[in-house]
Design an enzyme around this catalytic site. Structure first.
Site, short mmCIF file in Angstrom:
data_model
loop_
_atom_site.label_atom_id
_atom_site.label_comp_id
_atom_site.label_asym_id
_atom_site.label_seq_id
_atom_site.Cartn_x
_atom_site.Cartn_y
_atom_site.Cartn_z
CD GLU A 116 -3.04 -1.00 2.24
OE1 GLU A 116 -4.16 -1.50 2.07
OE2 GLU A 116 -2.70 -0.45 3.32
CD GLU A 136 -4.45 -5.81 2.46
OE1 GLU A 136 -5.19 -5.10 3.19
OE2 GLU A 136 -3.21 -5.69 2.43
#
EC number: 3.2.1.23
Length: 690
Positions: A150, A307
């Site tokens: 991320e 995710e």
């Protein structure tokens, strides 16, 4: 497909067995088998454990974890662990920590705390990625590499300031060219030496995040920081490729995350992956749009859902549980849009620190007798049963919406005309109008080839980059339909106004010019009134609007901004109903070659949007996948001579969809449906048609 080593829709997620006693892993593997979990992402935040000092690497624990997973035939998504640097690095080399927006030097802690322009960080992160690749490149069960985690956040340290000046020298070649591009004579900002340029933050040009005295420097700093973080990714990518020539490499993106230009990033990724975390009240159309955006980053290639949470998150203000059936529904929604994986953060809940209340397949109680585990296991069984049936299938759409991060930065850095103007929200309004009519739509970048599309929509295309206007003109001239909106065609790629009348380089194509832009206060509206020219009854087809004015039912409201426009060849389809510009054009259409270019001069209400886009799609020969049912999403994927129709009921009650005369088999239940078909609350059908 993503990898031939796992030829099915992948099912699994982030797994952190280094956080627990080794004996726990045996129980986890038993539960994985019960849930048909077949892939685990490991090593995401293990840098400190693998490299306890500068010159020491210890892979023994990772060896144990990988070996045990492999023994149970669990495939490996192997992360490079560089999402958070070790404490010793920050202690010995303080330069690796960031300076924040307020100019404060960070200490060790958190994550996203590594300066992307620190030579030390770059050296060590590339080194550990190379060490991992050298050790594991020929691992039989390795299906993908996962670089860092991320990426995001900006740094304003001296390393970044120096690197920014180098980046600017490459972009502009000379200070004279930079001063001209940035319009630095305003407020006496002319630069005479490169080292006079400092990062724009709360200590210099900016305040409040997106407020700035100089849009050009702030826009370039966002480009630079996105490029800097991408360079870090590319260093690790290259380190892996020195040993592993074939295994795909990715990093997990975050949907409409504002700080990085994901279209630029996607060019460096073998497969796009992203993390999907909607709130309980996020409209399904917004999640749908974001999936479409992630698919569009690489021209429709299937992507990874890296995710999602099995139930609740921990970082939102109100972390609601996913209601029964919602996890399954949202998982299949991702697949419907092009995901070839369904993966979670996390497989087992952490027991400490800030994510201990983030949902997991295996809850703190540690066994399978929970609602969440049962739902995860049921989904795992469905994915296993489906095998490779829909794997690597593609979505086909003839309508596209343009999305551009640099344009977004420029819009939101603009000093006016309204703080209510939010680029992503306006894109979503157009997407939602198509979504609610079951009309397939791609989200694509401004560099994408438009050959496969009949309709292209560019909401709030404020920034016109070199070559864009000519590209759209060619698209319309050969028969395409183009729609753009208020606050479009205003500036060039440096956020400098194109003089000679708005919408600048789009003026000829649209057949209008905008004299002024009025900003409406919160709660204030104007009206859109259809124009009915006399003497055209029965001859609607001779008008450029194709008879839309006759199809608009009554007046509509509009808000945010109102462009005050004059026509230069375009036909007026609707006009403003009040204020001093009552009677001025609010919706126009211009014939251009074989196609048409529409200009929506304001932000209309949902009723108008539905009618308008429905008409334009019909005229362009773009139909709905199925007749719409409120709250029911319909998407399509194609593979060879087969089409898979995904029907997703987001309603809390049973709904009815009309399949027409076809008789279609549901791949999940084995049932066959035709005509009016009932779908349970939160239900999913995958109907196969040849």
């Amino acid at each position: 497909m993503i990898s031939s080593k796992l030829p099915k829709l992948w099912y699994g997620g982030d797994y952190n067995p280094e956080q627990w006693d080794a004996s726990v892993m045996e129980e986890d593997l038993r539960l994985f088998r019960l849930a048909d979990i077949d892939v685990a992402t490991v090593n995401v935040f293990s840098w400190a454990g693998i490299q306890p000092s500068e010159d020491t690497y210890d892979f023994s624990e990772l060896d144990r974890i990988i070996h045990r997973l492999q023994k149970d035939n669990v495939a490996i998504c192997l992360a490079t662990a560089t999402g958070a640097h070790p404490a010793w690095m920050a202690k010995r080399y303080p330069e690796v920590t960031r300076v924040d927006y307020e100019g404060r030097k960070r200490k060790f802690g958190g994550r996203h705390n590594s300066c992307p322009n620190s030579p030390v960080y770059r050296s060590y992160s590339a080194a550990i990625a190379g060490k991992l690749a050298e050790r594991y490149y020929d691992l039989p069960g390795l299906v993908i590499w996962h670089i860092s985690n991320e990426y995001g956040g900006y740094c304003y340290c001296d390393n970044c300031a120096e690197a920014f000046r180098v980046w600017l020298q490459k972009r502009y070649q000379s200070l004279e060219a930079l001063n001209k591009a940035w319009y630095t004579r305003f407020w006496g900002h002319t630069f005479y030496e490169w080292d006079e340029i400092v990062p724009p933050n709360a200590l210099s040009e900016e305040w409040g995040g997106n407020r700035t005295c100089f849009q050009s420097i702030s826009l370039d700093y966002r480009r630079f920081q996105s490029d800097s973080l991408l360079d870090c990714y590319k260093l690790e990518y290259e380190a892996i490729r020195r040993y592993d020539k074939d295994t795909p490499i990715t990093t997990n993106l975050m949907g409409t995350y504002p700080e990085l230009d994901y279209f630029k990033w996607a060019k460096e990724m073998d497969v796009v992956s992203w993390d999907n975390y909607p709130s309980i009240d996020t409209p399904p159309s917004y999640t749908s749009m974001t999936h479409s955006l992630m698919r569009g980053l690489k021209s429709g290639q299937p992507f990874m859902l890296m995710e999602q949470t099995p139930s609740q998150q921990n970082w939102q203000p109100y972390n609601s549980l996913k209601r029964p059936g919602v996890m399954r529904l949202w998982s299949w929604q991702a697949v419907a849009h092009g995901a070839d994986t369904v993966m979670f953060f996390q497989l087992r809940r952490s027991i400490g620190a800030c994510e201990k209340y983030h949902g997991a397949v295996i809850e703190h109680v540690g066994h399978e007798h929970t609602r969440v585990f049962r739902e995860c296991a049921e989904l795992g069984h469905e994915l296993k049963m489906l095998g490779d049936t829909v794997l690597d299938s593609r979505s086909a759409a003839r309508a596209a919406i343009l999305f551009d991060w640099e344009n977004r930065w420029a819009v939101e850095l603009s000093s006016g005309p309204s703080v209510a103007l939010k680029y992503v929200d306006e894109v979503h309004r157009y997407y939602r109008a198509l979504y609610e009519q079951n009309i397939s739509c791609d989200l694509i970048g401004v560099e994408e080839d438009l050959e496969n599309y009949e309709l292209v929509i560019a909401p709030v295309m404020y920034m016109i980059k070199p070559g864009f206007a000519e590209k759209i003109e060619a698209f319309v001239e050969r028969g395409g339909t183009f729609i753009t909106t208020y606050f479009s065609g205003i500036v060039n790629e440096n956020d400098i106004v194109t003089t000679g009348g708005y919408p600048g380089k789009l003026r000829k194509l649209l057949g209008i010019w905008a004299e002024e832009i009025d900003a409406l206060l919160p709660g204030q509206t104007n009206e859109l009134v259809p124009v009915q020219p006399p003497g055209l009854s029965g001859e609607q087809g001779t008008r450029a609007d194709g008879g839309l004015a006759q199809g608009l039912n009554g007046n509509y409201t509009c808000s945010i901004l109102c462009d005050l426009i004059h026509t230069e060849g375009a036909e007026v389809v609707a006009e403003y109903g009040s204020d001093f510009y009552k009677g001025m054009p609010a919706l126009t259409v211009n014939r251009f070659g074989k196609g048409k270019a529409w200009y929506v001069a304001t932000s209309p209400d949902e009723a108008f949007m539905g009618t308008f886009l429905g008409h334009v799609c019909k005229e362009a020969g773009i139909g709905a996948l199925l007749p719409p049912t409120a709250g029911v999403e319909v998407k399509e994927r194609q593979k060879g001579d087969k089409t898979f129709l995904f029907i997703l009921n987001h309603n809390a009650e049973e709904s009815v969809v009309n399949l027409g005369g076809e008789s279609l088999k549901d791949l999940l239940s084995g049932n066959t449906f035709s005509g009016e078909c009932r779908i349970p609350a939160k239900g999913v059908y995958i109907l196969e048609r040849k």
